[in-house]
Scaffold this motif. Sequence first.
Motif, short mmCIF file in Angstrom:
data_model
loop_
_atom_site.label_atom_id
_atom_site.label_comp_id
_atom_site.label_asym_id
_atom_site.label_seq_id
_atom_site.Cartn_x
_atom_site.Cartn_y
_atom_site.Cartn_z
N VAL A 1 1.13 -1.96 -15.68
CA VAL A 1 2.30 -2.46 -14.93
C VAL A 1 2.07 -3.94 -14.63
CG1 VAL A 1 3.70 -2.22 -12.86
CG2 VAL A 1 2.69 -0.18 -13.95
N LYS A 2 2.99 -4.76 -15.08
CA LYS A 2 2.87 -6.20 -14.90
C LYS A 2 3.99 -6.72 -13.99
CE LYS A 2 0.72 -6.99 -19.43
NZ LYS A 2 0.81 -7.74 -20.68
N GLY A 3 3.60 -7.73 -13.23
CA GLY A 3 4.58 -8.36 -12.34
C GLY A 3 5.51 -9.29 -13.11
N GLU A 4 6.39 -9.93 -12.34
CA GLU A 4 7.34 -10.85 -12.93
C GLU A 4 6.64 -12.02 -13.59
OE1 GLU A 4 10.45 -10.35 -13.31
OE2 GLU A 4 10.56 -8.49 -12.13
N ARG B 1 6.97 -3.00 -10.46
CA ARG B 1 6.61 -4.36 -10.87
C ARG B 1 6.66 -5.33 -9.68
NH1 ARG B 1 9.83 -6.23 -16.00
NH2 ARG B 1 8.26 -7.90 -15.81
N ASP B 2 7.18 -4.83 -8.54
CA ASP B 2 7.26 -5.68 -7.35
C ASP B 2 5.93 -5.59 -6.61
OD1 ASP B 2 7.87 -7.16 -5.17
OD2 ASP B 2 9.52 -5.85 -4.46
N SER B 3 5.27 -6.72 -6.51
CA SER B 3 3.94 -6.73 -5.87
C SER B 3 4.04 -6.47 -4.37
CB SER B 3 3.24 -8.08 -6.13
OG SER B 3 4.04 -9.16 -5.62
N ASN C 1 -4.45 0.80 -8.74
CA ASN C 1 -4.43 -0.64 -8.47
C ASN C 1 -5.34 -1.35 -9.45
OD1 ASN C 1 -7.07 -0.33 -7.63
ND2 ASN C 1 -6.53 -0.12 -5.46
N PRO C 2 -5.35 -2.66 -9.49
CA PRO C 2 -6.16 -3.42 -10.46
C PRO C 2 -7.66 -3.13 -10.33
CG PRO C 2 -4.48 -4.84 -9.54
CD PRO C 2 -4.40 -3.59 -8.76
N GLU C 3 -8.12 -2.70 -9.19
CA GLU C 3 -9.55 -2.38 -9.03
C GLU C 3 -9.90 -1.00 -9.61
OE1 GLU C 3 -7.62 -3.49 -6.59
OE2 GLU C 3 -8.35 -5.56 -6.65
N GLU D 1 1.33 -10.94 -14.47
CA GLU D 1 0.02 -10.55 -13.98
C GLU D 1 -0.02 -9.02 -13.84
OE1 GLU D 1 -2.89 -11.27 -10.12
OE2 GLU D 1 -0.89 -12.17 -10.21
N ALA D 2 -1.16 -8.40 -14.22
CA ALA D 2 -1.33 -6.96 -14.15
C ALA D 2 -1.43 -6.52 -12.70
CB ALA D 2 -2.57 -6.50 -14.93
N LEU D 3 -0.48 -5.65 -12.29
CA LEU D 3 -0.46 -5.14 -10.93
C LEU D 3 -1.17 -3.78 -10.82
CD1 LEU D 3 3.25 -5.99 -10.02
CD2 LEU D 3 1.19 -7.33 -9.55
N GLY D 4 -1.42 -3.14 -11.95
CA GLY D 4 -2.06 -1.82 -11.93
C GLY D 4 -1.73 -1.03 -13.19
#
Length: 722
Positions: free
Chosen positions: A161-164, A76-78, A106-108, A167-170
């Motif tokens: 997987v979402k960040g703090e 979750r850590d970007s 990754n998000p892409e 936001e979706a990190l992947g």
Amino acid sequence: MLKTLRAKLLFFFLFATLLPLLFVGYITFQSQKIETNQQLQQTMYTMADNLAISIEEIVNERMADVTILANNTILRDSTATREEIREELRIFVNAHSIYYGALFVNPEGIVSVDLDNTIVGTDVTDRLWYQQATNQNGIYFSDIFYSDVIHQPAIVLASVVKGEDGEALGVVSAIFDVNFLWERLAHYSKQQKSHGLEGYAFLVNGRGDIIAHPNENLILSYNYLEQNDLTSDMFDGLVQNRNLFHSKSNDMIQTFSRIAKAPGFDNEWYLSISVPNERMNSPIKELILKYLVLFGCVVLITSIGVIKLSSYIVKPLQKLVFATSDFAFGKKVYPLAPDAYHEVDTLTRTFNMMTRRLVEREKSHRKSTLILETTDNGVLAFQQSSQRVTTFNRQCEQLFGLAKEQALGATLDQVIEQNGAFKTFIDCSKLSDVLRNQDFNKKYEFECYLGGQKRIFFASVSTLPKLNNEEELEDVLLIFIDITDKRKIEQELIRSEKLQLVGQLAAGFAHEIRNPLTTIRGFMQIFHQSDATKDEHKVHYDVMIKEIDRVNSIIGELLQMANPKAVTSKIETNIGELLSDIHTLYEPEANEQGIKMRLQVEPLPTVYLDRSKLHQVVMNLVKNGLEAIDGSGSLALSAYENTEREIIEIKVEDTGIGMNPQTIEKLGTPFFTTKETGTGLGLMTSFRIVEEIGGKLLVTSKEGVGTTFMIQLPLYELKMYR
């Protein structure tokens, strides 16, 4: 089937004993059968539900694993590096041995981290698990599919997987080892065996594909619905109604339980418990076997008791039965001693009296049958209603050339169809008219042609009453006798009497007429030779002299017929030479008429008879034969010895105009002739001469074909008598 008293007793007692037992046993068996089936079904339902719950727990556990992985602080850590993420993924896989591997996208949609860097940089945006995880913004549990990476069935789990900051990190994904499901299913298969159900469990998806099965070859290659001719609606009804299904493809009884869906798990999975059909029925078979053993013991005990009882009852009756059988087959039976119980003793005395009467009746019947079979009369009887033949004696067999077995029991129409002689006889006898007019007790005479010969029969038609009721008529009786020979003898006697009468008349007339005729002829010759007679009158005198000569010839024949000089001068005669002389005499005349004359004589023994008379007869027959041929034709003169009948047969055969049956019957009658200038005395004289020799003159003829005269001479008498 139950033809003996012993069998009837056995059947009665078994019936009386087993019927109540079968009734009670059937009710008990049905109740136990229903209860047993319900227990087996309930056991299968319970096991299917338990195993379905276990699969649901496995699904939830795996989804919890992926959720924990998605909530990992490093992931979750970007700012986390790829190595840090890879290390966390490796820790996850090592901690859970049921996963083949894990990766981070990754998000892409590009794989940025995997455990062995084999698919880094791969675009997975078109993968269903990626799309489902990102669209649902949560977790996704895929259906079982065949993985090209690990080359075996697998399950993919994915979670966002979402960040703090949310936001979706992947997306993190892990591949689940399906063998874990197989192990759990195998564990429950062992439980089935502990409950007495030798079967197995398997998983099938909504499309009907088997996704987990003890037989790995069936996974994702066997469609359950297609193999069992089931539609999706039929399968849904089977699951919802909790019905047992008999799979005929492998003869298994199966029940299905639906795997509950959950957020992220939207697959149509069904858990099936499968038990061999034979094993399902084994409790019923064991129950049936117990009942059969029980019934067998009852039957055995009852049978032993019945056999003992029947021996006492049947033994005296068997003596009577054996005696009756021997008597029926014609064996001699001695009177039986009445030494049993009262009923059998009465029957024995009755049997002794009956056999005595039957023996007397049999003797009378044999005598009647012997008379019926040896009589010269033909005896034919048939039922008046059905027209089935009931009597057909030996004379009928000989006359029609038909065996008695073929006629008895058949109808008149059936016998007529299979025998032409019988049909001709029935038609000539006008039997149908007699039956139609009910003209019974009739006696009449009729003619019939059988085997090409004319036969004359005298018939008597009467009726026979029924044996049990003399007032009712049952059979029609036709008795007939062949009187052909009798009629021939009568005709010969009549003809002989006519000959004698004609002879006597001829003798009187001839002496009275011949002398005046001689005088008249003498004067006619004088007038004819006289010079005073004119030439035109001499022609008339020639005609008158010829006619007087013709009258003298007729008178000579009459005198010959009246006194043919009884054959007394018998001399040694060679018939072959006699026929050769006649052939030489008439052959020129035959050639002149264009007739081919043949002579065929076999070596014949010398006989003793009046040669001139036989010569006269043969000449007369040859002359008649030549006159009967109109134009060209042939005349055969032959003689041979018939050794079987000890006769000499002389034949004169021509190909002339022939004669009809009516003409043949009148041959030999005085003054009967078919010639314009004939007198009919020649053949009459020939018949008489042959009779005086001791032979027969037979005639056969057919119009347009020709005529055959046969002289039969008794060889024995002609050789011995001189």
